[in-house]
Every structure is written in C-alpha cells, then in structure tokens.
Design a protein around this motif. Structure first.
Motif, PDB file in Angstrom:
ATOM      1  N   MET A 186      61.821 -19.932 -18.414  1.00  0.00           N
ATOM      2  CA  MET A 186      61.480 -20.729 -17.236  1.00  0.00           C
ATOM      3  C   MET A 186      60.099 -21.369 -17.345  1.00  0.00           C
ATOM      4  O   MET A 186      59.578 -21.903 -16.371  1.00  0.00           O
ATOM      5  CB  MET A 186      61.545 -19.846 -15.974  1.00  0.00           C
ATOM      6  CG  MET A 186      62.912 -19.263 -15.677  1.00  0.00           C
ATOM      7  SD  MET A 186      62.896 -18.148 -14.239  1.00  0.00           S
ATOM      8  CE  MET A 186      62.495 -19.291 -12.892  1.00  0.00           C
ATOM      9  N   ALA A 187      59.508 -21.349 -18.533  1.00  0.00           N
ATOM     10  CA  ALA A 187      58.126 -21.793 -18.696  1.00  0.00           C
ATOM     11  C   ALA A 187      57.907 -23.218 -18.195  1.00  0.00           C
ATOM     12  O   ALA A 187      56.861 -23.523 -17.597  1.00  0.00           O
ATOM     13  CB  ALA A 187      57.713 -21.680 -20.163  1.00  0.00           C
ATOM     14  N   GLU A 188      58.879 -24.088 -18.409  1.00  0.00           N
ATOM     15  CA  GLU A 188      58.704 -25.479 -17.996  1.00  0.00           C
ATOM     16  C   GLU A 188      58.694 -25.641 -16.478  1.00  0.00           C
ATOM     17  O   GLU A 188      58.305 -26.686 -15.952  1.00  0.00           O
ATOM     18  CB  GLU A 188      59.801 -26.355 -18.585  1.00  0.00           C
ATOM     19  CG  GLU A 188      61.206 -26.014 -18.097  1.00  0.00           C
ATOM     20  CD  GLU A 188      62.267 -26.905 -18.715  1.00  0.00           C
ATOM     21  OE1 GLU A 188      63.394 -26.917 -18.182  1.00  0.00           O
ATOM     22  OE2 GLU A 188      61.971 -27.565 -19.717  1.00  0.00           O
ATOM     23  N   LEU A 189      59.095 -24.582 -15.763  1.00  0.00           N
ATOM     24  CA  LEU A 189      59.137 -24.633 -14.301  1.00  0.00           C
ATOM     25  C   LEU A 189      57.859 -24.097 -13.655  1.00  0.00           C
ATOM     26  O   LEU A 189      57.756 -24.097 -12.425  1.00  0.00           O
ATOM     27  CB  LEU A 189      60.337 -23.836 -13.786  1.00  0.00           C
ATOM     28  CG  LEU A 189      61.717 -24.328 -14.255  1.00  0.00           C
ATOM     29  CD1 LEU A 189      62.806 -23.375 -13.800  1.00  0.00           C
ATOM     30  CD2 LEU A 189      61.988 -25.732 -13.752  1.00  0.00           C
ATOM     31  N   VAL A 190      56.916 -23.632 -14.468  1.00  0.00           N
ATOM     32  CA  VAL A 190      55.673 -23.076 -13.911  1.00  0.00           C
ATOM     33  C   VAL A 190      54.966 -24.067 -12.990  1.00  0.00           C
ATOM     34  O   VAL A 190      54.509 -23.687 -11.896  1.00  0.00           O
ATOM     35  CB  VAL A 190      54.738 -22.587 -15.039  1.00  0.00           C
ATOM     36  CG1 VAL A 190      53.344 -22.299 -14.495  1.00  0.00           C
ATOM     37  CG2 VAL A 190      55.322 -21.333 -15.687  1.00  0.00           C
ATOM     38  N   PRO A 191      54.827 -25.339 -13.356  1.00  0.00           N
ATOM     39  CA  PRO A 191      54.165 -26.269 -12.423  1.00  0.00           C
ATOM     40  C   PRO A 191      54.874 -26.373 -11.076  1.00  0.00           C
ATOM     41  O   PRO A 191      54.215 -26.463 -10.027  1.00  0.00           O
ATOM     42  CB  PRO A 191      54.192 -27.600 -13.170  1.00  0.00           C
ATOM     43  CG  PRO A 191      54.253 -27.214 -14.612  1.00  0.00           C
ATOM     44  CD  PRO A 191      55.115 -25.981 -14.646  1.00  0.00           C
ATOM     45  N   LEU A 192      56.206 -26.342 -11.080  1.00  0.00           N
ATOM     46  CA  LEU A 192      56.943 -26.397  -9.814  1.00  0.00           C
ATOM     47  C   LEU A 192      56.714 -25.128  -9.005  1.00  0.00           C
ATOM     48  O   LEU A 192      56.605 -25.176  -7.769  1.00  0.00           O
ATOM     49  CB  LEU A 192      58.426 -26.605 -10.079  1.00  0.00           C
ATOM     50  CG  LEU A 192      58.844 -27.979 -10.612  1.00  0.00           C
ATOM     51  CD1 LEU A 192      60.343 -28.012 -10.895  1.00  0.00           C
ATOM     52  CD2 LEU A 192      58.467 -29.069  -9.618  1.00  0.00           C
ATOM     53  N   HIS A 193      56.648 -23.987  -9.692  1.00  0.00           N
ATOM     54  CA  HIS A 193      56.345 -22.735  -8.993  1.00  0.00           C
ATOM     55  C   HIS A 193      54.963 -22.795  -8.357  1.00  0.00           C
ATOM     56  O   HIS A 193      54.783 -22.429  -7.187  1.00  0.00           O
ATOM     57  CB  HIS A 193      56.405 -21.557  -9.956  1.00  0.00           C
ATOM     58  CG  HIS A 193      55.608 -20.370  -9.504  1.00  0.00           C
ATOM     59  ND1 HIS A 193      55.928 -19.654  -8.369  1.00  0.00           N
ATOM     60  CD2 HIS A 193      54.464 -19.820 -10.003  1.00  0.00           C
ATOM     61  CE1 HIS A 193      55.031 -18.693  -8.205  1.00  0.00           C
ATOM     62  NE2 HIS A 193      54.139 -18.775  -9.174  1.00  0.00           N
ATOM     63  N   GLN A 194      53.983 -23.262  -9.113  1.00  0.00           N
ATOM     64  CA  GLN A 194      52.623 -23.339  -8.587  1.00  0.00           C
ATOM     65  C   GLN A 194      52.554 -24.265  -7.379  1.00  0.00           C
ATOM     66  O   GLN A 194      51.855 -23.982  -6.400  1.00  0.00           O
ATOM     67  CB  GLN A 194      51.678 -23.811  -9.693  1.00  0.00           C
ATOM     68  CG  GLN A 194      51.521 -22.800 -10.828  1.00  0.00           C
ATOM     69  CD  GLN A 194      50.728 -23.343 -11.998  1.00  0.00           C
ATOM     70  OE1 GLN A 194      50.671 -24.569 -12.213  1.00  0.00           O
ATOM     71  NE2 GLN A 194      50.122 -22.463 -12.776  1.00  0.00           N
ATOM     72  N   GLU A 195      53.297 -25.351  -7.439  1.00  0.00           N
ATOM     73  CA  GLU A 195      53.342 -26.284  -6.312  1.00  0.00           C
ATOM     74  C   GLU A 195      53.975 -25.632  -5.086  1.00  0.00           C
ATOM     75  O   GLU A 195      53.472 -25.770  -3.961  1.00  0.00           O
ATOM     76  CB  GLU A 195      54.131 -27.519  -6.713  1.00  0.00           C
ATOM     77  CG  GLU A 195      54.260 -28.575  -5.640  1.00  0.00           C
ATOM     78  CD  GLU A 195      55.083 -29.763  -6.107  1.00  0.00           C
ATOM     79  OE1 GLU A 195      55.720 -30.403  -5.248  1.00  0.00           O
ATOM     80  OE2 GLU A 195      55.096 -30.048  -7.320  1.00  0.00           O
ATOM     81  N   SER A 196      55.070 -24.900  -5.305  1.00  0.00           N
ATOM     82  CA  SER A 196      55.756 -24.230  -4.199  1.00  0.00           C
ATOM     83  C   SER A 196      54.878 -23.146  -3.585  1.00  0.00           C
ATOM     84  O   SER A 196      54.778 -23.024  -2.357  1.00  0.00           O
ATOM     85  CB  SER A 196      57.076 -23.627  -4.691  1.00  0.00           C
ATOM     86  OG  SER A 196      57.727 -22.904  -3.667  1.00  0.00           O
ATOM     87  N   LEU A 197      54.208 -22.370  -4.431  1.00  0.00           N
ATOM     88  CA  LEU A 197      53.337 -21.298  -3.944  1.00  0.00           C
ATOM     89  C   LEU A 197      52.158 -21.871  -3.163  1.00  0.00           C
ATOM     90  O   LEU A 197      51.806 -21.364  -2.090  1.00  0.00           O
ATOM     91  CB  LEU A 197      52.847 -20.455  -5.111  1.00  0.00           C
ATOM     92  CG  LEU A 197      51.938 -19.272  -4.768  1.00  0.00           C
ATOM     93  CD1 LEU A 197      52.654 -18.280  -3.862  1.00  0.00           C
ATOM     94  CD2 LEU A 197      51.457 -18.583  -6.046  1.00  0.00           C
ATOM     95  N   ALA A 198      51.571 -22.931  -3.672  1.00  0.00           N
ATOM     96  CA  ALA A 198      50.434 -23.541  -2.985  1.00  0.00           C
ATOM     97  C   ALA A 198      50.852 -24.094  -1.628  1.00  0.00           C
ATOM     98  O   ALA A 198      50.109 -23.976  -0.642  1.00  0.00           O
ATOM     99  CB  ALA A 198      49.834 -24.651  -3.851  1.00  0.00           C
ATOM    100  N   ALA A 199      52.040 -24.671  -1.557  1.00  0.00           N
ATOM    101  CA  ALA A 199      52.528 -25.190  -0.279  1.00  0.00           C
ATOM    102  C   ALA A 199      52.742 -24.056   0.716  1.00  0.00           C
ATOM    103  O   ALA A 199      52.427 -24.189   1.907  1.00  0.00           O
ATOM    104  CB  ALA A 199      53.829 -25.967  -0.490  1.00  0.00           C
TER     105      ALA A 199
END
Length: 213
Positions: A186-199
């Motif tokens: 899932m490494a390529e999804l890390v930026p999306l995770h960070q965006e979701s967590l920050a939101a």
C-alpha cells in the motif's frame, strides 16, 4: 458541569489510529471545557460481557421478577445508560475490523437498548438523543465511492441504525488507509492516508472553541 463520556474500542493499543483520534478530541474538549469532567472506558482492555440469554430475558421480564443473574445484567445496562445520560458529549472510537464494527461496540449497543431506560416502550421515543455524539472512525483501507471495496465498510452505516431506538445520532469523522504506512503493497497510498488523517485532525480541532480568558 460539562461531562464527556470517552470510549475507546481498539485492540491495537498504542498503535491504534482511532485511539490517537479520540485522544486528540478529548484534549480539544477539555481545552474548551476546563471545568468539565470525563468518564473513560476502554473496551479493548476491558470489554463488556456479551448480551446472552440471561440478559436478553431480563429485558422481557418485569424488574421485580428478575433472577439474581438477570438483575446483574439489568444493573449493567442501567450503569451504561446512566453514563450516556450524564454526558453532554459522547466520544466513541470506531476502528473497522473485518469490514465491521468491533464486537465490543456491538455489545455496548445491545446493552444500551433497554425499554424504559434508553427508549420509551409506549411511544418508541429515544431517551438519549439530547447530547452530542462524535464517532472517530479509522479504516485500514479505502472504501469510498469508486474504490474496489466501495460498500465494504459495514461499521459506519450500521451504527446509526443500531442506536436509532435510543435517539443517539452520530457525527462521523474518519481517517482512511491507515495501514498504508506499514503495508508495503500500500506504499503508493501513503499520501492519500496522510491527507485523510490530516483532514480528520482538522475536523476534530474545529469541534469545540476553547474557553478564552
């Protein structure tokens, strides 16, 4: 005096994202209500007993006819309902396990559903609705519109229905793809995770306005 009921349900201890979110929310609540008090439960460490035949029959039997075992089950429900009634805000962590809510959350809901305590059996009116109910959800994957597993999250859609008799209406704040930082595939999804967590963190920070001096 304002009162918060803070419930964690994760079994992942300090690795839990939902616990991280509820801790942030509890801190924000306390900053906005410095005179307030908090009741804390951790179902991941101290789960409630599942509703069994004894407890089920206790809900169908007049209190004066309860056996000792039924009385103990009913008294636990009285305690749990009282905790909700005493709270101005209920804060619940809701991780997603096997595409559903943790069994401890289902148990809590089952125990809350009690005639005369959480709803009026004559009218069907919920008796717990006059309070804020914030649910901090975490999901290891992504389940939004257009994703391969769209609709596989059975926790968030279920909870409002499960508690509908009580009048409790949840407001959800969710962080998705929480496994991305630790699962190589899932490494390529890390930026999306960070965006979701920050939101999610921003939404938590906007829940209450801290008291000013």
């Amino acid at each position: 005096m304002p009162h918060l009921l803070h419930i964690d349900t994760s079994i992942r201890g300090e690795q839990s994202v939902s616990r991280r979110l509820t801790a942030r929310a509890a801190a924000a609540w306390r900053a906005a209500h410095p005179e307030g008090t908090i009741t804390y439960r951790n179902f991941g460490k101290q789960p409630l007993p599942h509703l069994d035949e004894v407890g089920g029959l206790a809900r169908m039997t007049p209190a004066e006819q309860h056996s000792p075992e039924q009385r103990r089950s009913w008294e636990l429900t009285e305690q749990l309902v009282a905790e909700v009634k005493q709270a101005d805000t209920v804060l619940l962590g809701l991780p997603l396990y096997n595409y559903g809510a943790p069994s401890s959350v289902k148990t809590w809901v089952d125990l809350l559903i009690a005639p005369g305590l959480s709803y009026d059996p004559a009218t069907g009116a919920g008796l717990l609705g006059d309070r804020e109910f914030i649910v901090l959800a975490s999901r290891g994957g992504g389940y939004g519109s257009g994703t391969p597993r769209e609709g596989w999250d059975h926790a968030e859609p279920w909870l409002p229905h499960g508690l509908s008799m009580t009048g409790l209406t949840p407001r959800f704040i969710a962080a998705e793809l929480t496994l991305a930082p630790t699962v190589p595939a899932m490494a390529e999804l890390v930026p999306l995770h960070q965006e979701s967590l920050a939101a999610a963190e921003r939404a938590i920070d906007e829940l209450w306005v801290p008291a000013t001096v």
